[in-house]
Design an enzyme around this catalytic site. Structure first.
Site, PDB file in Angstrom:
ATOM      1  N   CYS A  56       0.832  -1.210   0.000  1.00 50.18           N
ATOM      2  CA  CYS A  56       0.000   0.000   0.000  1.00 50.18           C
ATOM      3  C   CYS A  56       0.869   1.265   0.000  1.00 50.18           C
ATOM      4  O   CYS A  56       0.535   2.259  -0.643  1.00 50.18           O
ATOM      5  CB  CYS A  56      -0.913   0.023   1.222  1.00 50.18           C
ATOM      6  N   ASP A 149     -20.488  13.170 -14.451  1.00 45.94           N
ATOM      7  CA  ASP A 149     -21.921  12.992 -14.176  1.00 45.94           C
ATOM      8  C   ASP A 149     -22.156  12.153 -12.923  1.00 45.94           C
ATOM      9  O   ASP A 149     -23.294  11.780 -12.629  1.00 45.94           O
ATOM     10  CB  ASP A 149     -22.624  12.362 -15.383  1.00 45.94           C
TER      11      ASP A 149
HETATM   12  C1  BEZ Z   1       0.554  -4.707   1.781  1.00 39.76           C
HETATM   13  O1  BEZ Z   1       0.115  -3.589   1.522  1.00 39.76           O
HETATM   14  O2  BEZ Z   1       1.752  -4.940   1.725  1.00 39.76           O
HETATM   15  C2  BEZ Z   1      -0.366  -5.834   2.130  1.00 39.76           C
HETATM   16  C3  BEZ Z   1      -1.519  -5.577   2.859  1.00 39.76           C
HETATM   17  C4  BEZ Z   1      -2.356  -6.638   3.183  1.00 39.76           C
HETATM   18  C5  BEZ Z   1      -2.024  -7.917   2.772  1.00 39.76           C
HETATM   19  C6  BEZ Z   1      -0.902  -8.166   2.018  1.00 39.76           C
HETATM   20  C7  BEZ Z   1      -0.059  -7.098   1.694  1.00 39.76           C
END
Ligand code: BEZ
Length: 239
Positions: A56, A149
């Site tokens: 992430c 929209d």
């Molecule tokens: C990650 O962002 O590294 C991750 C988050 C949840 C599960 C597996 C990877």
């Protein structure tokens, strides 16, 4: 055996063309209503499983790097996870550091907090295979592209284990914005400036009028004249 719906199947999923709900949310940009935040712009809402996780962090870092490209296309980004605003704020500084941006800088888009899992549940964004330490399901890597929209133009869903490609998200936005104003379709791996396809619904005589730059028909063994290319028209909305 009777089919038991999974938690994610019971939720209300968004279909292409549905109006995106005008959720009122807490975010790193303060409390906001999604429609007000978007105004007349396009929008991308993308969820992630959790703050302070490696994949992430790379994704939000890349989204921040590409922010000028989204702005150039009049697209507003919104990230979302089931963590709270304070965690989002603290994690943002890790993302800023990952990007080697000046410490203390703000991410150029809000991260929405959905601690009660209301949005992720109602939008079908939960990943039943990924759970927090308390056993609660986490959000998957969902991408919703919303048109001016407020209707859903595209959705893609990745599992937590696979990071997204934000260059691909820009590429599909280029296709969506082009096809919103032109009766064309974009072929595999299309990039802006490449030829586009004439949809089968347009008869040959009309195609010749619609596309004065020319229509090239590829001859195929079936003899059917459906594979038709034309140079990309201008993608600006009509004035
Ligand atoms: C990650 O962002 O590294 C991750 C988050 C949840 C599960 C597996 C990877």
């Amino acid at each position: 055996m009777q089919h038991r719906p999974r938690e994610t199947e019971r939720s209300c999923r968004m279909l292409l063309g549905d109006v995106f709900p005008n959720f009122e949310v807490d975010s790193t940009f303060g409390r906001m209503k999604v429609h007000d935040f978007l105004g007349d712009s396009w929008g991308v809402l993308f969820s992630h499983p959790g703050d302070f996780t490696p994949v992430c962090t790379t994704e939000l870092g890349r989204a921040a790097q590409l922010s000028p490209e989204f702005i150039r296309r009049d697209v507003k980004l919104m990230a979302l996870s089931v963590d709270g605003v304070e965690e989002h704020q603290r994690w943002s500084q890790d993302i800023v550091a990952y990007n080697n941006t000046e410490a203390g800088s703000q991410l150029p888009f809000p991260i929405i907090a959905d601690v009660r899992r209301e949005l992720v549940q109602s939008l079908g964004m939960l990943d039943p295979d990924e759970k927090d330490p308390g056993g609660m399901p986490l959000s998957a890597r969902c991408v919703f592209v919303i048109g001016p929209d407020k209707k859903l133009k595209l959705s893609i869903l990745y599992p937590a284990s696979t990071g997204r490609n934000f260059d691909e998200i820009l590429r599909v936005i280029d296709s969506l914005q082009l096809t919103a104003h032109n009766r064309v379709a974009t072929p595999v791996d299309w990039r802006p400036g490449n030829c586009v396809m004439v949809p089968p619904s347009i008869p040959e005589t009309e195609a010749a009028e619609l596309f004065p730059a020319g229509v090239y028909t590829k001859h195929l063994p079936s003899g059917k004249r459906y594979l038709r290319y034309t140079p990309q028209p201008n993608s600006d909305p009509p004035v």
